[in-house]
Design an enzyme around this catalytic site. Structure first.
Site, PDB file in Angstrom:
ATOM      1  N   SER A 178       0.869  -1.036   0.086  1.00  0.00           N
ATOM      2  CA  SER A 178      -0.053   0.044   0.061  1.00  0.00           C
ATOM      3  C   SER A 178       0.608   1.476  -0.102  1.00  0.00           C
ATOM      4  O   SER A 178       1.834   1.644  -0.875  1.00  0.00           O
ATOM      5  CB  SER A 178      -1.011   0.097   1.124  1.00  0.00           C
ATOM      6  OG  SER A 178      -1.915   0.956   1.039  1.00  0.00           O
ATOM      7  N   ASP A 199      -9.917  -4.239  -4.740  1.00  0.00           N
ATOM      8  CA  ASP A 199      -9.217  -3.303  -3.876  1.00  0.00           C
ATOM      9  C   ASP A 199      -9.960  -2.039  -4.270  1.00  0.00           C
ATOM     10  O   ASP A 199      -9.775  -1.501  -5.220  1.00  0.00           O
ATOM     11  CB  ASP A 199      -7.788  -3.268  -4.243  1.00  0.00           C
ATOM     12  CG  ASP A 199      -7.081  -2.514  -3.329  1.00  0.00           C
ATOM     13  OD1 ASP A 199      -7.539  -1.483  -2.655  1.00  0.00           O
ATOM     14  OD2 ASP A 199      -5.844  -2.819  -3.038  1.00  0.00           O
ATOM     15  N   HIS A 225      -8.135  -5.029  -0.675  1.00  0.00           N
ATOM     16  CA  HIS A 225      -6.708  -4.216  -0.161  1.00  0.00           C
ATOM     17  C   HIS A 225      -6.315  -5.279   1.013  1.00  0.00           C
ATOM     18  O   HIS A 225      -4.985  -5.279   1.059  1.00  0.00           O
ATOM     19  CB  HIS A 225      -7.030  -2.892   0.366  1.00  0.00           C
ATOM     20  CG  HIS A 225      -5.950  -2.106   0.152  1.00  0.00           C
ATOM     21  ND1 HIS A 225      -5.227  -1.644  -0.883  1.00  0.00           N
ATOM     22  CD2 HIS A 225      -5.495  -1.310   1.259  1.00  0.00           C
ATOM     23  CE1 HIS A 225      -4.156  -0.977  -0.515  1.00  0.00           C
ATOM     24  NE2 HIS A 225      -4.337  -0.823   0.897  1.00  0.00           N
TER      25      HIS A 225
END
Ligand SMILES: Nc1ncnc2c1ncn2[C@@H]1O[C@H](COP(=O)(O)OP(=O)(O)OP(=O)(O)O)[C@@H](O)[C@H]1O
Length: 805
Positions: free
Chosen positions: A614, A714, A746
């Site tokens: 991320s 996601d 995610h």
């Protein structure tokens, strides 16, 4: 003998004939008199006062057919300005809807009159009313103004008095009218209270440019005929570009204030569909401005099969794969505005011309391009005059400032901020001189930390600023915090077990110091068997640049360590302790530590892999690109990009321009995010995708294999972010691989899957890359028992639904 009836008829005929003769003679005489005798002679002959001395009247009715008579409305407005000073015994007071008490206007009552004096002549305005209440209900009362004056003044009244009155009314209505600012929220235009009072007089800019813009605007307004004749939409497009703080928004305000046009500030990221966009455009009033700021970051969802092209859409899930380009928007504007509406202005602003769809910049697309640049001396003098009155030509610092302004780049906003600090003009000018000197010497007050504290300051001032979306974002934060709490509670059994491992396992070496900054620490996850040098993964955790922490990598560290890999989880300063530059620098230093010291922990310095998740994927990609750029330019470096065998990007975003709106929509306020990224001007620098595009082949040649891994469901960072980055990498000749995980969110690939135990697709893919040439280890791993489940399935399922990520 004639009958009595025929006698009567005869007499009637004679009478008619006589009457006709009299009428005919009268007409002849009238004709003769009119032709032969001048008007005055005739008047004198008939002993009448001269025509010019008689009273003349102009009657102005309220309605012209079914429509309001605009002359009547203007007359009414004009007469109301006479009333305050006139001895009129009875008046009525009115207040336009939504206006403030200061706008109370006086009006005449039918049957009253008021006298005006113009150029020495007396003119009487009398109001009367006709008609009244109708029987079936309704009201057809109509008012009429009668303007009477001495006939001698007829030419003056028609040629000067009435036009002047009309002009005065027009000026008054313009003067009273405050241009409004609207922004779109949930498909509707909402008025916004915040107003920018900037005008062309207060805006410091190149004088020739200012005059060109004003002339262009005025020409536009006066060309109704031209647009009607040529059949073109009566609209004009302005494209305003320049670095931050140079007055782009202020110029828009100056245009709005000059024209008294309302501004419709269109936030494209909040537009959910093409239909919504169309509605918003239709609902704009005439004489208005459609403003789209920061067009380089703009993306909007459109219905399937809508306008094609454009960058990836980071809108809601339902809008996945639906895009409209700014060119598409322009086409829509052209279509709608040529069929309805007039006097419309379209303004695009941007700091990054290089980021724009070329089609937008094509000649003819936007009528005028305006570049707002850094401050020049002329504009500086104007700023001083605006903030401290007329500038003293002989101020001793001016020559120095003039010379400095030729050398350093400074935005008017920065100088305006300094000029505002004190009322003492001399002291303010001295502060500006100091700013310029420091900038030239590269020793500004906050030195290296300049960016961080500057942006932190802006963020906090941004938070207290009025923001029409604040309520919505506040609500979003609250609900996300609640979701996060429930999410954490559901997964708590797993976290506790991982926490126990993290704190008590002898395989974990916590908080090894790798640098001097407060969070320059890293954790090491070491396999039980280090008899042979192990491959190493340097891992940068995620956390939205705000809540990243090295311990978030514990589960991955454990899983990989169980398969013979050393994992180094690198901590870094988070916002607001640091901004993106600090984060990238920390990560790079951590990687350097790993490259240079991992052998002493049993790691193989020739098998180092870099991984980020991320925000961590973004930070580590930035660090990698930064290092490649440095390395290719021959700068001294503490680690080499070539030491990294593969870069793994997990659920990352690599083009920050495209994420600003997306994050804003998801609750990460734009101003905060821009502060984290050190402002708009830094977005390109911290977008690895853009850096890659601009990189030379030497830089690209240094890059390792890049593996981008992303869940297709996601919503925090859509998988298209990895897809586009992979495409760009491949286009420039870098080695890139995209691994998409169908239906994964995610957090699925990073958290829920490893907590579930059993097979873990992401870990398997990572292992297959790391052990690609090591069949023995692959074999060994294939017979290693799968990790056990740490959390019940129902908890995982529920957590997945509730997850705020
Ligand atoms: N050219 C200018 N003349 C006068 N004041 C200016 C000028 N440029 C900036 N300022 C001052 O700085 C403030 C910020 O400027 P503004 O928002 O117009 O800049 P901008 O170019 O739109 O910046 P950004 O790209 O960051 O949005 C303004 O409110 C104004 O006080």
């Amino acid at each position: 003998m004639a009958s009595p009836n025929s006698e009567t008829l005869e007499r009637y005929k004679n009478a008619i004939t006589a009457a006709s003769s009299v009428v005919g003679a009268a007409m002849l005489l009238r004709r003769f008199v009119a032709d032969v005798l001048p008007d005055t002679a005739l008047g004198a002959l008939l002993l009448l006062p001269p025509a010019s001395a008689r009273r003349h009247s102009v009657v102005i009715e309220e309605f012209d057919g079914a429509f309001y008579n605009r002359v009547f409305l203007a007359a009414k407005a004009y007469v109301s300005t006479l009333l305050a000073a006139a001895p009129v015994p009875l008046m009525k007071a009115t207040l336009p809807r939504g206006a403030g008490a200061e706008q109370i206007t006086l009006a005449m009552r039918p049957g009253t009159a008021v006298v005006d004096v113009f150029d020495g002549a007396e003119l009487t305005w009398r109001l009367s009313s006709h008609g009244g209440r109708r029987r079936g209900g309704g009201d057809d009362a109509r008012e009429v103004f009668k303007l009477s004056f001495d006939g001698r003044h007829k030419d003056m009244v028609l040629g000067a008095y009435l036009p002047a009155g009309m002009a005065r009314v027009a000026a008054l209505s313009q003067g009273h009218r405050q241009a409004k600012l609207y922004s779109n929220e949930w498909g509707k235009w909402r008025p916004v209270r915040l107003r920018n009072a900037s005008t062309f007089a207060t805006l410091a800019m190149d004088d020739a440019l200012r005059q060109a813009v004003v002339a262009d605007l005025d020409r536009f307004l006066g060309r109704k005929e031209y647009y009607a004749r040529t059949g073109r939409a009566w609209k004009r497009g302005y494209f305003i570009h320049g670095p931050p703080g140079t007055g782009k928004s202020s110029l828009v305000a100056a245009i709005s204030n000059h024209l008294r046009f309302d501004v419709y500030d269109l936030e494209l990221g909040s537009v959910r569909s093409n239909t919504e966009l169309r509605k918003l455009l239709i609902r704009m009033k005439n004489r208005s401005i459609l403003l789209i700021e920061d067009v380089d970051c703009a993306a909007v969802a459109a219905p399937r099969g809508g306008a094609a092209g454009g960058g990836p859409d980071y809108g809601s899930t339902s809008s996945m794969n639906r895009k409209v380009t700014l060119s598409g928007l322009l086409n829509m504007v052209d279509g709608l505005w040529s069929s309805s509406g007039h006097e419309r202005i379209l303004i695009f602003t941007t700091t990054h011309v290089d980021q724009l769809d070329r089609a937008l910049l094509r000649p003819g697309r936007m009528d005028m391009h305006v570049h707002m640049g850094y401050l020049g001396f002329g504009a500086f003098r104007e700023l001083v005059a605006t903030y401290h009155g007329a500038a003293d030509d002989a101020h001793p610092l001016f020559p120095e400032i003039e010379a400095l302004l030729r050398e350093v780049e400074v935005a008017p906003a920065e100088v305006a901020e300094k000029l505002l600090v004190t009322d003492d003009a001399g002291a303010a000018i001295e502060t500006v001189a100091k700013l310029l000197r420091d900038r030239k010497a590269g020793t500004e007050e906050d030195g290296g930390g300049h960016h961080s504290s500057h942006w932190v300051r802006i963020t906090f001032s941004g938070l207290v600023h009025y923001d029409p979306e604040r309520d919505r974002l506040g609500y979003q934060w609250m609900s996300q915090l609640l979701a996060l709490t429930i999410y954490a509670i559901l997964l708590m059994p797993g976290f506790l077990q991982v926490g126990y491992y993290y704190f008590f396992s002898s395989q974990v070496r916590r908080s090894i110091v790798y640098g001097e900054q407060p969070r320059n620490r890293l954790d090491l996850y070491i396999p039980k068997d280090i008899s042979r040098p192990c491959p190493v993964v340097a891992f940068v955790t995620g956390g939205a640049w705000i809540i990243g922490y090295k311990a978030w990598g514990a589960l991955l560290g454990r899983r990989l360590a169980e398969r013979g890999i050393i994992v180094a989880c690198i901590d870094y300063r988070n916002f607001p302790q640091g901004t993106i530059g600090d984060m990238v620098s920390d990560a790079s230093q951590g990687i350097s530590y790993v490259c240079n010291n991992i052998a002493s922990y049993g790691g193989d310095p020739n098998r180092i892999y870099l991984m980020g998740q991320s925000a961590g994927a973004h930070i580590s990609a930035c660090a990698l690109m930064d290092q490649a750029v440095k390395e290719s330019s021959g700068q001294s470096i503490s680690w080499s990009v070539t030491q990294i065998k593969t870069y793994f990007g997990l659920s990352g975003g690599y083009n920050i321009h495209r994420l600003v709106d997306h994050f804003h929509e998801r609750g990460l306020n734009r101003s905060i995010f821009l502060s984290i990224m050190e402002g708009e001007e830094s977005l390109s620098r911290y977008s690895p995708e853009i850096v890659v595009k601009q990189s030379s082949s030497q830089i690209i040649a240094l890059l390792p294999l890049i593996v981008l891994m992303h869940g297709t469901e996601d919503y925090s960072i859509p998988s298209s972010a990895s897809q586009t980055f992979a495409d760009v990498l491949q286009q420039v000749g870098a080695q890139a691989k995209l691994l998409l995980y169908e239906g994964k969110t995610h957090t699925d690939i990073f958290l829920q899957d490893p907590l579930r135990g059993g097979r873990d697709p992401l870990v398997e893919d990572v292992l297959s890359v790391i052990y690609v040439d090591d069949e023995i280890t692959q074999e060994k791993i294939s017979v290693t028992p799968a990790p056990r489940r740490l959390v019940f399935e129902w908890q995982l399922q529920l957590a997945r639904r509730i997850s705020p990520f």
